[in-house]
Every structure is written in C-alpha cells, then in structure tokens.
Design a protein around this motif. Structure first.
Motif, PDB file in Angstrom:
ATOM      1  N   SER A  47       0.845  -1.192   0.000  1.00 50.76           N
ATOM      2  CA  SER A  47       0.000   0.000   0.000  1.00 50.76           C
ATOM      3  C   SER A  47       0.880   1.240   0.000  1.00 50.76           C
ATOM      4  CB  SER A  47      -0.914  -0.007   1.216  1.00 50.76           C
ATOM      5  OG  SER A  47      -0.226   0.460   2.354  1.00 50.76           O
ATOM      6  N   HIS A  48       0.269   2.380  -0.342  1.00 53.74           N
ATOM      7  CA  HIS A  48       1.006   3.648  -0.348  1.00 53.74           C
ATOM      8  C   HIS A  48       1.529   3.956   1.048  1.00 53.74           C
ATOM      9  CE1 HIS A  48      -0.083   4.494  -4.406  1.00 53.74           C
ATOM     10  NE2 HIS A  48      -1.371   4.566  -4.152  1.00 53.74           N
ATOM     11  N   VAL A  49       0.696   3.730   2.067  1.00 56.59           N
ATOM     12  CA  VAL A  49       1.076   4.112   3.438  1.00 56.59           C
ATOM     13  C   VAL A  49       2.314   3.350   3.887  1.00 56.59           C
ATOM     14  CG1 VAL A  49       0.323   4.211   5.852  1.00 56.59           C
ATOM     15  CG2 VAL A  49      -1.295   4.767   4.027  1.00 56.59           C
ATOM     16  N   SER A  50       2.351   2.041   3.661  1.00 53.25           N
ATOM     17  CA  SER A  50       3.527   1.269   4.088  1.00 53.25           C
ATOM     18  C   SER A  50       4.770   1.726   3.323  1.00 53.25           C
ATOM     19  CB  SER A  50       3.299  -0.239   3.931  1.00 53.25           C
ATOM     20  OG  SER A  50       2.904  -0.561   2.626  1.00 53.25           O
ATOM     21  N   GLU A  51       4.592   2.088   2.052  1.00 60.18           N
ATOM     22  CA  GLU A  51       5.707   2.600   1.241  1.00 60.18           C
ATOM     23  C   GLU A  51       6.212   3.933   1.806  1.00 60.18           C
ATOM     24  OE1 GLU A  51       5.614   4.100  -3.207  1.00 60.18           O
ATOM     25  OE2 GLU A  51       4.901   2.020  -3.069  1.00 60.18           O
ATOM     26  N   TRP A  52       5.272   4.808   2.198  1.00 60.92           N
ATOM     27  CA  TRP A  52       5.648   6.113   2.760  1.00 60.92           C
ATOM     28  C   TRP A  52       6.424   5.949   4.062  1.00 60.92           C
ATOM     29  CZ3 TRP A  52       0.106   8.548   2.146  1.00 60.92           C
ATOM     30  CH2 TRP A  52      -0.129   8.806   0.781  1.00 60.92           C
ATOM     31  N   ILE A  53       6.013   4.982   4.892  1.00 60.89           N
ATOM     32  CA  ILE A  53       6.720   4.758   6.169  1.00 60.89           C
ATOM     33  C   ILE A  53       8.123   4.234   5.884  1.00 60.89           C
ATOM     34  CG2 ILE A  53       6.758   3.423   8.322  1.00 60.89           C
ATOM     35  CD1 ILE A  53       3.622   3.344   8.056  1.00 60.89           C
ATOM     36  N   THR A  54       8.209   3.274   4.980  1.00 59.15           N
ATOM     37  CA  THR A  54       9.504   2.670   4.638  1.00 59.15           C
ATOM     38  C   THR A  54      10.479   3.712   4.087  1.00 59.15           C
ATOM     39  OG1 THR A  54       8.373   0.599   4.136  1.00 59.15           O
ATOM     40  CG2 THR A  54      10.595   0.828   3.287  1.00 59.15           C
ATOM     41  N   THR A  55       9.985   4.651   3.260  1.00 60.13           N
ATOM     42  CA  THR A  55      10.867   5.649   2.653  1.00 60.13           C
ATOM     43  C   THR A  55      11.072   6.873   3.546  1.00 60.13           C
ATOM     44  OG1 THR A  55       8.999   6.664   1.505  1.00 60.13           O
ATOM     45  CG2 THR A  55      10.230   4.976   0.306  1.00 60.13           C
ATOM     46  N   GLY A  56      10.386   6.912   4.709  1.00 56.64           N
ATOM     47  CA  GLY A  56      10.565   8.030   5.634  1.00 56.64           C
ATOM     48  C   GLY A  56       9.710   9.243   5.318  1.00 56.64           C
ATOM     49  N   ARG A  57       8.781   9.104   4.344  1.00 56.15           N
ATOM     50  CA  ARG A  57       7.902  10.235   4.003  1.00 56.15           C
ATOM     51  C   ARG A  57       6.937  10.544   5.157  1.00 56.15           C
ATOM     52  NH1 ARG A  57       4.032  10.418  -1.341  1.00 56.15           N
ATOM     53  NH2 ARG A  57       2.882  12.275  -0.763  1.00 56.15           N
ATOM     54  N   VAL A  58       6.467   9.488   5.832  1.00 56.39           N
ATOM     55  CA  VAL A  58       5.663   9.663   7.055  1.00 56.39           C
ATOM     56  C   VAL A  58       6.269   8.785   8.151  1.00 56.39           C
ATOM     57  CG1 VAL A  58       3.510  10.193   5.815  1.00 56.39           C
ATOM     58  CG2 VAL A  58       3.978   7.847   6.489  1.00 56.39           C
ATOM     59  N   ASP A  59       5.970   9.148   9.405  1.00 55.28           N
ATOM     60  CA  ASP A  59       6.543   8.413  10.537  1.00 55.28           C
ATOM     61  C   ASP A  59       5.649   7.295  11.045  1.00 55.28           C
ATOM     62  OD1 ASP A  59       8.906   9.882  10.710  1.00 55.28           O
ATOM     63  OD2 ASP A  59       7.905  11.491  11.803  1.00 55.28           O
ATOM     64  N   VAL A  60       4.331   7.474  10.899  1.00 53.42           N
ATOM     65  CA  VAL A  60       3.400   6.501  11.457  1.00 53.42           C
ATOM     66  C   VAL A  60       2.179   6.400  10.548  1.00 53.42           C
ATOM     67  CG1 VAL A  60       2.305   8.235  12.951  1.00 53.42           C
ATOM     68  CG2 VAL A  60       2.168   5.838  13.593  1.00 53.42           C
ATOM     69  N   GLY A  61       1.617   5.202  10.435  1.00 53.50           N
ATOM     70  CA  GLY A  61       0.443   5.013   9.581  1.00 53.50           C
ATOM     71  C   GLY A  61      -0.506   3.992  10.180  1.00 53.50           C
ATOM     72  N   LEU A  62      -1.749   4.018   9.718  1.00 53.16           N
ATOM     73  CA  LEU A  62      -2.757   3.033  10.115  1.00 53.16           C
ATOM     74  C   LEU A  62      -3.093   2.189   8.895  1.00 53.16           C
ATOM     75  CD1 LEU A  62      -5.030   5.361  12.262  1.00 53.16           C
ATOM     76  CD2 LEU A  62      -3.696   3.434  13.119  1.00 53.16           C
ATOM     77  N   LEU A  63      -3.026   0.873   9.050  1.00 56.25           N
ATOM     78  CA  LEU A  63      -3.245  -0.057   7.939  1.00 56.25           C
ATOM     79  C   LEU A  63      -4.188  -1.169   8.384  1.00 56.25           C
ATOM     80  CD1 LEU A  63       0.530  -0.558   7.036  1.00 56.25           C
ATOM     81  CD2 LEU A  63      -1.085   0.781   5.710  1.00 56.25           C
ATOM     82  N   TYR A  64      -5.079  -1.599   7.485  1.00 55.00           N
ATOM     83  CA  TYR A  64      -5.921  -2.771   7.754  1.00 55.00           C
ATOM     84  C   TYR A  64      -5.205  -4.022   7.267  1.00 55.00           C
ATOM     85  CZ  TYR A  64     -10.098  -0.258   9.237  1.00 55.00           C
ATOM     86  OH  TYR A  64     -10.990   0.508   9.939  1.00 55.00           O
ATOM     87  N   ASN A  65      -5.140  -5.038   8.107  1.00 47.31           N
ATOM     88  CA  ASN A  65      -4.600  -6.361   7.768  1.00 47.31           C
ATOM     89  C   ASN A  65      -3.286  -6.273   6.986  1.00 47.31           C
ATOM     90  OD1 ASN A  65      -7.134  -7.083   8.749  1.00 47.31           O
ATOM     91  ND2 ASN A  65      -8.009  -7.376   6.742  1.00 47.31           N
ATOM     92  N   PRO A  66      -2.284  -5.549   7.507  1.00 49.08           N
ATOM     93  CA  PRO A  66      -1.050  -5.410   6.724  1.00 49.08           C
ATOM     94  C   PRO A  66      -0.287  -6.721   6.622  1.00 49.08           C
ATOM     95  CG  PRO A  66      -0.736  -4.510   8.913  1.00 49.08           C
ATOM     96  CD  PRO A  66      -2.185  -4.901   8.816  1.00 49.08           C
ATOM     97  N   GLU A  67       0.388  -6.919   5.500  1.00 46.52           N
ATOM     98  CA  GLU A  67       1.250  -8.091   5.355  1.00 46.52           C
ATOM     99  C   GLU A  67       2.542  -7.817   6.102  1.00 46.52           C
ATOM    100  OE1 GLU A  67       1.582  -8.792   1.157  1.00 46.52           O
ATOM    101  OE2 GLU A  67      -0.594  -8.921   0.949  1.00 46.52           O
ATOM    102  N   ALA A  68       3.124  -8.857   6.683  1.00 45.57           N
ATOM    103  CA  ALA A  68       4.372  -8.702   7.424  1.00 45.57           C
ATOM    104  C   ALA A  68       5.467  -8.199   6.489  1.00 45.57           C
ATOM    105  CB  ALA A  68       4.770 -10.031   8.051  1.00 45.57           C
ATOM    106  N   GLN A  69       6.201  -7.203   6.937  1.00 45.90           N
ATOM    107  CA  GLN A  69       7.329  -6.660   6.161  1.00 45.90           C
ATOM    108  C   GLN A  69       8.464  -6.371   7.138  1.00 45.90           C
ATOM    109  OE1 GLN A  69       6.386  -3.345   3.519  1.00 45.90           O
ATOM    110  NE2 GLN A  69       4.240  -3.900   3.623  1.00 45.90           N
ATOM    111  N   PRO A  70       9.679  -6.765   6.796  1.00 43.90           N
ATOM    112  CA  PRO A  70      10.798  -6.530   7.707  1.00 43.90           C
ATOM    113  C   PRO A  70      11.027  -5.047   7.996  1.00 43.90           C
ATOM    114  CG  PRO A  70      11.517  -7.701   5.712  1.00 43.90           C
ATOM    115  CD  PRO A  70      10.059  -7.479   5.580  1.00 43.90           C
ATOM    116  N   SER A  71      10.601  -4.175   7.066  1.00 48.03           N
ATOM    117  CA  SER A  71      10.848  -2.740   7.236  1.00 48.03           C
ATOM    118  C   SER A  71       9.827  -2.063   8.160  1.00 48.03           C
ATOM    119  CB  SER A  71      10.824  -2.046   5.881  1.00 48.03           C
ATOM    120  OG  SER A  71       9.577  -2.255   5.244  1.00 48.03           O
TER     121      SER A  71
END
Length: 180
Positions: free
Chosen positions: A1-25
């Motif tokens: 999702s866009h939100v998880s991508e934004w967190i990973t790249t440092g664009r945002v610090d925190v996000g809310l996601l429904y049923n996120p897939e596990a990601q090491p980042s």
C-alpha cells in the motif's frame, strides 16, 4: 500500500493499515478488530433498523460496490467468498470510501465496510450497517512505524494519542475493541 511505502521511505513516521502483510521494514501493532458490515441505504423516512445480521451466504443477492482490487477489505471479502463457494455480484469498483457511500445512498448498490466508516462519514442517518456473520469477517486495524528508526519522544507520544483516538471512535455494535 502507499502508506507502508511512505513509512519505509521516511515520508511519514506513522500510519494506520488494515490487515497489513508482514514486512521486515515495518513494526506493526494491532490496535482494534472491526467486523465488516453490509451497508445499505436506510429506508426513506424511517430510522435505520437495529442491524439484523446478514449471513455471508446471502451476500451474492446484493449488487455490491467494493473498493478496488488490492484493498484490504476487498481481499478479505473475496477470500471468504471463494472459501464459501460464493459468486459475488460486483456492480462497481471504487477507490474512495466516501464515493462508495455516495453510490450506496444514491441507490446504486450495497457496500461491505466497517461500521466505523459509516459513523465517520457523518451520514449514518442515510445508511444502515448490518454485521456479516457465519462467518463474522474481522479486519484488524494496525499501527505501523519504521522498524529501522528509533522513535523520538514526540513520536512515542503521537503513537499513544493515535492509538487512544482510534480506540475511542464509534465502532458500531458489530465490532469489538481489543482490551487496552
């Protein structure tokens, strides 16, 4: 999702996601469990009926307005429909929850969403949300932060406030909040 991508790249610090897939980042913390509901226009001139539950097996009889493929809710519904051997009648695919609710109110079909989405829309009087059951479809809203960034005191405070805010939102009778 866009939100998880934004967190990973440092664009945002925190996000809310429904049923996120596990990601090491990402470091993911469940916040609340919400039941999915069949959302329909309420009968004209009468208050929305007090949500009689709808068995999942009955879902194919309604034309559905669903989020686009890849959306967490869409994945959950389609997976459960396949497991139950059901063929859904998908009338519309729409990317915005507000637009989905507009179409429902205008009489173009029914949606499958959380009761909180109806409550947050400010138009709950024009809609009725009935919990889907047999099985109950539970979606978990999670808070996600970068796994590689140490949270600052301000960020820790923000995470605490966001978590409290989400848990205090009206969930509807169909949903159960996780204890503390």
């Amino acid at each position: 999702s866009h939100v998880s991508e934004w967190i990973t790249t440092g664009r945002v610090d925190v996000g809310l996601l429904y049923n996120p897939e596990a990601q090491p980042s990402l470091e993911i913390t469940p916040v609340i469990d919400e039941s999915l509901c069949l959302v329909s226009p309420s009968a004209a001139g009468s208050p929305p009926p007090g949500g009689a539950a709808v068995p999942l097996a009955e879902l194919p009889q309604w034309p559905l307005i669903l989020p686009e493929r890849g959306h967490a809710i869409r994945k959950l519904i389609e997976t459960q429909a396949v497991l139950a051997g059901l063929k859904l009648d998908i009338a519309w695919e729409v990317s915005s929850i507000a637009a989905i609710l507009d179409l429902v109110i205008a009489g173009h079909g029914h949606a499958v969403l959380h009761a909180s989405a109806v409550a947050a829309s400010g138009r709950a009087d024009a809609l009725q949300a009935r919990p889907l059951v047999a099985p109950r479809l539970i979606s978990t809203l999670c808070l996600a932060v970068s796994a590689h960034k140490r949270p600052s005191p301000l960020m820790r405070q923000t995470i605490r406030l966001v978590t409290e805010l989400v848990r205090s939102l009206p969930q509807g009778a169909a949903a159960q909040s996780q204890p503390g």
